[in-house]
Design a protein around this motif. Structure first.
Motif, PDB file in Angstrom:
ATOM      1  N   TYR A  70       0.854  -1.194   0.000  1.00  0.00           N
ATOM      2  CA  TYR A  70       0.000   0.000   0.000  1.00  0.00           C
ATOM      3  C   TYR A  70       0.891   1.245   0.000  1.00  0.00           C
ATOM      4  O   TYR A  70       1.363   1.678   1.061  1.00  0.00           O
ATOM      5  CB  TYR A  70      -0.911   0.014   1.228  1.00  0.00           C
ATOM      6  CG  TYR A  70      -1.866  -1.162   1.303  1.00  0.00           C
ATOM      7  CD1 TYR A  70      -3.060  -1.156   0.601  1.00  0.00           C
ATOM      8  CD2 TYR A  70      -1.550  -2.272   2.085  1.00  0.00           C
ATOM      9  CE1 TYR A  70      -3.942  -2.237   0.679  1.00  0.00           C
ATOM     10  CE2 TYR A  70      -2.421  -3.351   2.164  1.00  0.00           C
ATOM     11  CZ  TYR A  70      -3.606  -3.324   1.460  1.00  0.00           C
ATOM     12  OH  TYR A  70      -4.472  -4.402   1.536  1.00  0.00           O
ATOM     13  N   PRO A  71       1.152   1.829  -1.164  1.00  0.00           N
ATOM     14  CA  PRO A  71       1.931   3.076  -1.210  1.00  0.00           C
ATOM     15  C   PRO A  71       1.191   4.177  -0.446  1.00  0.00           C
ATOM     16  O   PRO A  71      -0.025   4.317  -0.572  1.00  0.00           O
ATOM     17  CB  PRO A  71       2.013   3.390  -2.700  1.00  0.00           C
ATOM     18  CG  PRO A  71       1.761   2.084  -3.385  1.00  0.00           C
ATOM     19  CD  PRO A  71       0.797   1.342  -2.506  1.00  0.00           C
ATOM     20  N   ALA A  72       1.936   4.953   0.334  1.00  0.00           N
ATOM     21  CA  ALA A  72       1.300   5.981   1.169  1.00  0.00           C
ATOM     22  C   ALA A  72       2.237   7.172   1.335  1.00  0.00           C
ATOM     23  O   ALA A  72       3.309   7.237   0.720  1.00  0.00           O
ATOM     24  CB  ALA A  72       0.924   5.386   2.521  1.00  0.00           C
ATOM     25  N   HIS A  73       1.825   8.114   2.184  1.00  0.00           N
ATOM     26  CA  HIS A  73       2.569   9.349   2.389  1.00  0.00           C
ATOM     27  C   HIS A  73       2.728   9.571   3.885  1.00  0.00           C
ATOM     28  O   HIS A  73       1.743   9.550   4.641  1.00  0.00           O
ATOM     29  CB  HIS A  73       1.823  10.531   1.751  1.00  0.00           C
ATOM     30  CG  HIS A  73       1.532  10.341   0.298  1.00  0.00           C
ATOM     31  ND1 HIS A  73       0.473   9.579  -0.148  1.00  0.00           N
ATOM     32  CD2 HIS A  73       2.184  10.797  -0.811  1.00  0.00           C
ATOM     33  CE1 HIS A  73       0.466   9.582  -1.474  1.00  0.00           C
ATOM     34  NE2 HIS A  73       1.488  10.304  -1.900  1.00  0.00           N
ATOM     35  N   ARG A  74       3.958   9.769   4.314  1.00  0.00           N
ATOM     36  CA  ARG A  74       4.247   9.926   5.736  1.00  0.00           C
ATOM     37  C   ARG A  74       3.431  11.065   6.364  1.00  0.00           C
ATOM     38  O   ARG A  74       2.939  10.950   7.485  1.00  0.00           O
ATOM     39  CB  ARG A  74       5.738  10.204   5.935  1.00  0.00           C
ATOM     40  CG  ARG A  74       6.636   9.011   5.628  1.00  0.00           C
ATOM     41  CD  ARG A  74       8.104   9.389   5.722  1.00  0.00           C
ATOM     42  NE  ARG A  74       8.941   8.257   5.358  1.00  0.00           N
ATOM     43  CZ  ARG A  74       9.417   7.367   6.240  1.00  0.00           C
ATOM     44  NH1 ARG A  74       9.143   7.501   7.517  1.00  0.00           N
ATOM     45  NH2 ARG A  74      10.158   6.347   5.836  1.00  0.00           N
ATOM     46  N   LEU A  75       3.309  12.162   5.641  1.00  0.00           N
ATOM     47  CA  LEU A  75       2.574  13.304   6.180  1.00  0.00           C
ATOM     48  C   LEU A  75       1.136  12.939   6.516  1.00  0.00           C
ATOM     49  O   LEU A  75       0.634  13.260   7.600  1.00  0.00           O
ATOM     50  CB  LEU A  75       2.601  14.456   5.167  1.00  0.00           C
ATOM     51  CG  LEU A  75       1.780  15.697   5.566  1.00  0.00           C
ATOM     52  CD1 LEU A  75       2.344  16.326   6.817  1.00  0.00           C
ATOM     53  CD2 LEU A  75       1.744  16.703   4.422  1.00  0.00           C
ATOM     54  N   ILE A  76       0.469  12.236   5.591  1.00  0.00           N
ATOM     55  CA  ILE A  76      -0.934  11.845   5.810  1.00  0.00           C
ATOM     56  C   ILE A  76      -1.035  10.846   6.959  1.00  0.00           C
ATOM     57  O   ILE A  76      -1.921  10.954   7.823  1.00  0.00           O
ATOM     58  CB  ILE A  76      -1.532  11.251   4.523  1.00  0.00           C
ATOM     59  CG1 ILE A  76      -1.496  12.277   3.386  1.00  0.00           C
ATOM     60  CG2 ILE A  76      -2.953  10.766   4.770  1.00  0.00           C
ATOM     61  CD1 ILE A  76      -2.326  13.507   3.627  1.00  0.00           C
TER      62      ILE A  76
END
Length: 502
Positions: A70-76
């Protein structure tokens, strides 16, 4: 860093803060005299954020769950979850330096992890009775507080739905273990007031032993009679036997099953069964298999029915919670209860009452005979109106003005107390409707003494007046009371239970 980023996203900074106090007055003055408008384009911004997840754009971390990436974003992740914030921003955690993090999730949670993660980006998630528990489990694990609140609100409003779909016992045990006390209490109340409904589901077999035994010690359990409770426990034991046979060796199964029988059958109140029911119990396969234990428990019941007071006292004193064996639960059998219904509730005039007359056994012990006590029940569901009257006292006559009491009142009268100090247990079971499921929604229980001088008991605020009569309160007239049942939701239904308090 996270606070700085969020401050930038919301249009605030340290520089803004230092200038804010001096600029506020001039800004307000300008805004009042100009033609500027406040533009809300938040939907478009949220859509852009959601697109980052949907199209896997600019991701800087990959979460791996059960082999799925699951590619994601640290900020979110950090903005949504306190746990992710610590995990991904604290140097002490190895995950903070990695671009690929493997998470260990349960078989129930892994399939819905994608929806859980999507909620971080969109604020949207589909909740129903079958997935709310794994969603709540993930929200608890990663401390997503807003999602926890959403799940708990859903569970609070759909307890009856969980019961008929066979997930309520699981709800109870999870919320009890995780400290969601309001929901666990709501689940426990539904189960103990509607045990026969819950016992028909497969989920009843998942009852944890300690939680089940704790429930069995409660006198507020609503059931037709003690024999019905025995049969429910037989069903639970059969489920445990099948489960144990798949896990243990035959000799281990028998030892464990015997321990379970002792644990769940010891709180069963055999003295509350009739002698006929105790005799029928001898033919039960479970009783035959564990004959020594059950014969001893049944003998306590027969001692009660034959008036062996010393034996009853001995059991009450020697056994832990032994006195509870001789205390009735809230039995709905005809010998100690009666149903009261008010149909066409909406057409019932204010302050009018409905009356029920019925009788109950004066004793639960067989040796005391079949004497009965007659009761008159008056229910005032739309308030009580005390008309003006004159009170004659030795000084003269005193005028008492009329008075209206906005209360749902039940008045119980003992027509002829059988002795000067008759102690009874009274239960008022009020039905309700949730998700189309009729169930016992509220229980009022009280121990009271009646005598020839004290024959009347008034119970006020049996239900919140505005909840039963929303059209008379400040609530919208379109709202239907959750305590009205029937096809047209226009029937008030109560069960009055009266048993001698031994």
């Amino acid at each position: 860093m996270l606070r700085t980023t969020i401050g930038w996203m919301t249009g605030t900074s340290r520089m803004d803060s230092s200038k804010r106090s001096g600029a506020v007055s001039s800004t307000v003055a300008q805004s009042e005299s100009s033609d500027s408008i406040e533009v809300d384009n938040s939907r478009t911004v949220l859509l852009k954020i959601a697109t980052l997840y949907a199209e896997r754009l600019m991701n800087d971390i990959c979460l791996v769950v059960d082999g799925v990436e699951y590619p994601a974003h640290r900020l979110i992740l950090c903005a949504s979850s306190d746990v992710f914030q610590v995990m991904l921003m604290s140097p002490q955690w190895s995950e903070s330096q990695e671009s690929r993090v493997t998470l260990q999730e349960t078989p129930q949670c892994a399939p819905i992890f994608s929806e859980f993660l999507r909620y971080f980006y969109t604020g949207q998630i589909r909740i129903n009775h079958s997935v709310v528990l794994p969603i709540l489990s993930l929200a608890d694990k990663y401390n997503v507080k807003d999602l926890i609140s959403l799940c708990l609100d859903y569970m609070r409003n759909h307890v009856a739905l969980a019961a008929i779909h066979g997930t309520l016992v699981s709800w109870l045990q999870y919320t009890l273990n995780c400290g969601h006390h309001d929901i666990s209490q709501a689940c426990q109340n539904f189960i103990k007031w509607n045990l026969e409904l819950v016992a028909k589901t497969a989920d009843f077999g998942n009852f944890d032993l300690d939680i089940l035994v704790s429930l069995l010690h409660q006198s507020s359990l609503v059931v037709k009679d003690e024999m019905t409770l025995y049969k429910c426990l037989e069903h639970w034991l059969n489920y445990q036997a099948n489960r144990l046979r798949a896990q243990l060796l035959p000799e281990e199964v028998e030892v464990t099953l015997y321990q379970l029988v002792i644990a769940v059958m010891s709180p069963v109140r055999f003295p509350m069964m009739s002698p006929r029911q105790l005799a029928d119990l001898l033919m039960s396969p479970l009783t035959k298999k564990y004959k020594e234990f059950f014969v001893e428990r049944m003998s306590i019941g027969m001692s009660f029915h034959s008036g062996q007071i010393n034996r009853v006292k001995e059991v009450s004193m020697s056994e832990k919670d032994g006195a509870l064996l001789f205390e009735p639960r809230l039995y709905t059998v005809d010998t100690c209860s009666s149903l009261l219904t008010i149909e066409n509730f909406h057409s019932l005039p204010s302050y009018h009452m409905r009356t029920l007359v019925f009788s109950s056994h004066s004793s639960l012990a067989e040796y005391a005979g079949d004497r009965v006590c007659e009761w008159v029940v008056d229910i005032y569901p739309k308030g009580v109106w005390f008309k003006k009257f004159f009170l004659i006292v030795w000084q003269g006559t005193v005028e008492m003005p009329e008075h209206v009491k906005r209360s749902v009142r039940l008045s119980l009268t003992c027509k002829e107390p059988l002795n000067s100090n008759m102690r009874v247990k009274i239960g008022v079971l009020i039905y309700g409707l949730q998700d189309g499921v009729e169930h016992i929604a509220r229980v009022t229980e009280i121990i009271h003494r009646f005598s020839k001088k004290d024959r009347v008991l008034n119970l006020d605020d049996l239900l919140p007046f505005e909840e039963l009569n929303p059209q008379q309160g400040s609530v919208s007239e379109n709202v239907v009371s959750p305590f009205l049942v029937g096809p047209n939701k226009d029937m008030l239904k109560l069960h009055i239970v009266i048993s001698p308090a031994n």
